[in-house]
Structure formats: C-alpha cells, structure tokens
Design an enzyme around this catalytic site. Sequence first.
Site, PDB file in Angstrom:
ATOM      1  N   LYS B  60      43.671  47.473  38.260  1.00 11.65           N
ATOM      2  CA  LYS B  60      43.891  46.233  37.901  1.00 11.65           C
ATOM      3  C   LYS B  60      43.959  45.952  36.465  1.00 11.65           C
ATOM      4  O   LYS B  60      43.476  45.006  36.149  1.00 11.65           O
ATOM      5  CB  LYS B  60      43.186  45.344  38.582  1.00 11.65           C
ATOM      6  N   ALA B  62      44.871  44.472  32.861  1.00  6.60           N
ATOM      7  CA  ALA B  62      45.242  43.238  32.526  1.00  6.60           C
ATOM      8  C   ALA B  62      44.800  43.255  31.136  1.00  6.60           C
ATOM      9  O   ALA B  62      44.009  42.289  30.804  1.00  6.60           O
ATOM     10  CB  ALA B  62      44.648  42.283  33.243  1.00  6.60           C
ATOM     11  N   ILE B  64      46.013  44.234  26.690  1.00  4.81           N
ATOM     12  CA  ILE B  64      47.049  44.578  25.651  1.00  4.81           C
ATOM     13  C   ILE B  64      47.271  46.220  25.801  1.00  4.81           C
ATOM     14  O   ILE B  64      46.758  46.859  26.414  1.00  4.81           O
ATOM     15  CB  ILE B  64      46.554  44.380  24.123  1.00  4.81           C
ATOM     16  N   VAL B 169      44.944  43.878  54.293  1.00  6.96           N
ATOM     17  CA  VAL B 169      44.809  44.070  55.716  1.00  6.96           C
ATOM     18  C   VAL B 169      43.433  44.474  56.076  1.00  6.96           C
ATOM     19  O   VAL B 169      42.795  45.229  55.376  1.00  6.96           O
ATOM     20  CB  VAL B 169      45.827  45.173  56.186  1.00  6.96           C
TER      21      VAL B 169
END
Lengths: 222, 222
Positions: B60, B62, B64, B169
């Site tokens: 994940k 996120a 620079i 799910v």
Amino acid sequence: MPLIVAFDEPVEAELAARLCGIVDGIKVGLPAVIRGGLEWAREVSRAAGSCEGLRILDLKLADIGHVMRLSVEPFIGYYDGFIAHSFVGGEGSLDELKSYLDHHGARLVLVASMSHPGSRDVYDRALDFIMEVIERVDPWGIVAPATRPSIIGRLRARFASKKILSPGVGAQGARPGYALRAGADYEIVGRAITGASDPLAAAKSIIEAQEEVVRGGVEEDG
Amino acid sequence: MPLIVAFDEPVEAELAARLCGIVDGIKVGLPAVIRGGLEWAREVSRAAGSCEGLRILDLKLADIGHVMRLSVEPFIGYYDGFIAHSFVGGEGSLDELKSYLDHHGARLVLVASMSHPGSRDVYDRALDFIMEVIERVDPWGIVAPATRPSIIGRLRARFASKKILSPGVGAQGARPGYALRAGADYEIVGRAITGASDPLAAAKSIIEAQEEVVRGGVEEDG
C-alpha cells in the site's frame, strides 16, 4: 531547535544514539524497515532510547484497521509514534488503529498533505475532508509539508494543540526554519543529514539555520 | 475462476506452491513482510514461481517517489506487481514509481477505493480526481472494493482494458463472485483461505461459489 532525523535507509543504528541531545527525535521509514529488518528497527529504537527524543515509525500506513494493527504490533514498546494517512478515513481503518495505539500508550500521527508536487492532484483538493477525519480521529500529531507553508498555516489555525511535523526540508527543497515559522512544531530532515559525511555536523548546521529563520534574522521567503 | 490469495501474515511459504494451479495468484501484504522479513517474502515468491500465477506485493505504497523506489527495489525480480495508492498523485510520486517499475518489467497496481466504511470519508468523495490520476499514470491494474460493486462498475466503464482487483471478499463481508459480475478481473481473499484449517479446500469452495454467481445461478445481490 525542533529537528527530527528521517532514517529511510538502514543506516548504522548507533547513529540514533549519537544524535541524542542534538536533535529532538528520529523517524524510521518503510524502506529502512524492509531492508534493515525488524531487529534493526528495534536496535535503532534502543539506541535512540538513550535520550528523551521521539521515536517515530513512518510506514505511511494506509490500509484497513486489521492490516494496520498487524503492521504496528511488532513495534509496540519500541516506537512512541506511528504515521498513517488520514486519507483512508475512520470507520474500519484509522478508528481501529487509534484505539489500538491508545490502548498501548502510543501516539498516532496523521498525514494531512504531502511535500511533492503530486500532492496537489488529490490530497490537497480533499483537504477539507482530510481535516474532518483529523478532527474525528483526534491524533497526537499531523504531518504537513514544509514545501507548502500555507497548508501548515491552515492546519495550525484549525488544530491549535496538535503537533505538526514537517517533512520536505533539505533534499526536497524547503529551507530549514520556514515550516517552523509557519506553525510547525518539528521539521524532518533525512538525506541531508544521514547522507552527509558528518551527520552530526550536518544536523547542527541545520539547527543553526532554523534558529536564524525563527529568530527573524532571515527575511520572509517568497 | 480468478482468485488471488492474500498473505497478510507470514504463513508457510510452501502454501504458495500448494495453491499453484488452483488460484490465479498470491498477494503478499505489508504486515507479512514486516513479520516474515525480506527473505521470507522472497521464499514465497520462489514457491509461487512454480506456476504462472501473479505475484503481487501489497505494501500500500503512499509516499514520495524516492521512498517508494527504495521500498520496492529489494523485491524487483521476485514480484510481478506492486500496489500503491492513487491518492498520492503523479509528479514526484507515482510518476517516478511507474517509470521505475516499467524499467524493470514490473507492473503497477493503483488503489482507487477501499473496502472499509471509512473509505467514504475521503477516498470515495475524491473518486473523480483519483480517476484522473489513474488515467495519467496508466497502471496495469486497479484495486477496487468488492464491498461496493457500484464503484467497480464506474471504474470498469472508464478503464476498459485495465485489470481490476477486488479485495473485501470473505472476512470483510463481500460474497464471492459479485465483484466479478460487477466487472472485476480478480477477487482477493485472505483470512477465509489462509486462516482455514484446509486452505486448499477453502480456496476451492470459494471458486465454486464464484462460478455459481458468475454463471448466473445466484440471484442479483441487493
């Protein structure tokens, strides 16, 4: 002067001890944890623990609560503060992380905006929503970019009592001291210190530059 | 049926080999990398390499560009796809990551929305800006939540040729098959498989449930 040193690569853990008494804390980033490993990150924490400085883990967490809790759990007791993105919102995510950190006496720090130009694509346009999330989740601190003092000003005006941590000083272009003058509590510097041949001298010289700006010895930046 | 298994805890690496030929790929998450370590993550990649399935690393990301490149570099050659958040924007961030991955023949997958309720606080409100970023950065794939098929539908309509990967799910509430029917290419299931006493049987049973929904044997979900 309030300076935090970012370790984004697995530098010698002992550097954290040598910086004690000079800077206000260290911030260990995701790539350093990946490359150095969990034990290295804990060793850095122990080295930094020889003084009262902040020990912040910056994984830029941005996931559902379950995954973020699993990610920080191995660092509880080693780090005082954990950085996550406000962008992911509260329910099922930051709310769970906040409760978990509160329970373990650790602090949450939420990113409100970032230091690179691309932060304008989405993050900055959503700043009103971001501030709502910060209001509700109620972290100890906020991350806002030294490269855009006007955003620091808006956050300081709205969140008087929260700590503001500003990255972007040094390699990313912001000069020392200006984020502090705009309302930040700490400036974060990485490569300009950890990549220097003499990191302690580099840190001291940045602190001098901060002092000069904060005491008003340098004219307002345009 | 297109199923990807999420490893969010450091399960036995050999499970990746045992799932070969049954599922379409594996996705290794940040907490698993932190706890299992870099060598474990590479071992999982080698185990999964015994078939043609996707090997996706889900940090994940996120941050620079500089920090994201440092984070993925140790996994180049081991993983085919890397997940990052679209909300960090292009210049100085995703643009750099995209070039870096292109150069190394690896794929970028961008999160467009998330599966938890808090995704509505900021992420979903910024969906138009997010889609602009996806348009410009041009990743191979997009992550969109199985828990909100309408968002999958919007993304499918706008990005006809991009792969859509849907988490949410199982433990998070979405039932198998519905994200596929809404336009997703893969459904991602974690705990319902890795936490089962017989993970292979659990995977097979989820695939059967997917088939039933996709073939129209189950009525539209309300």
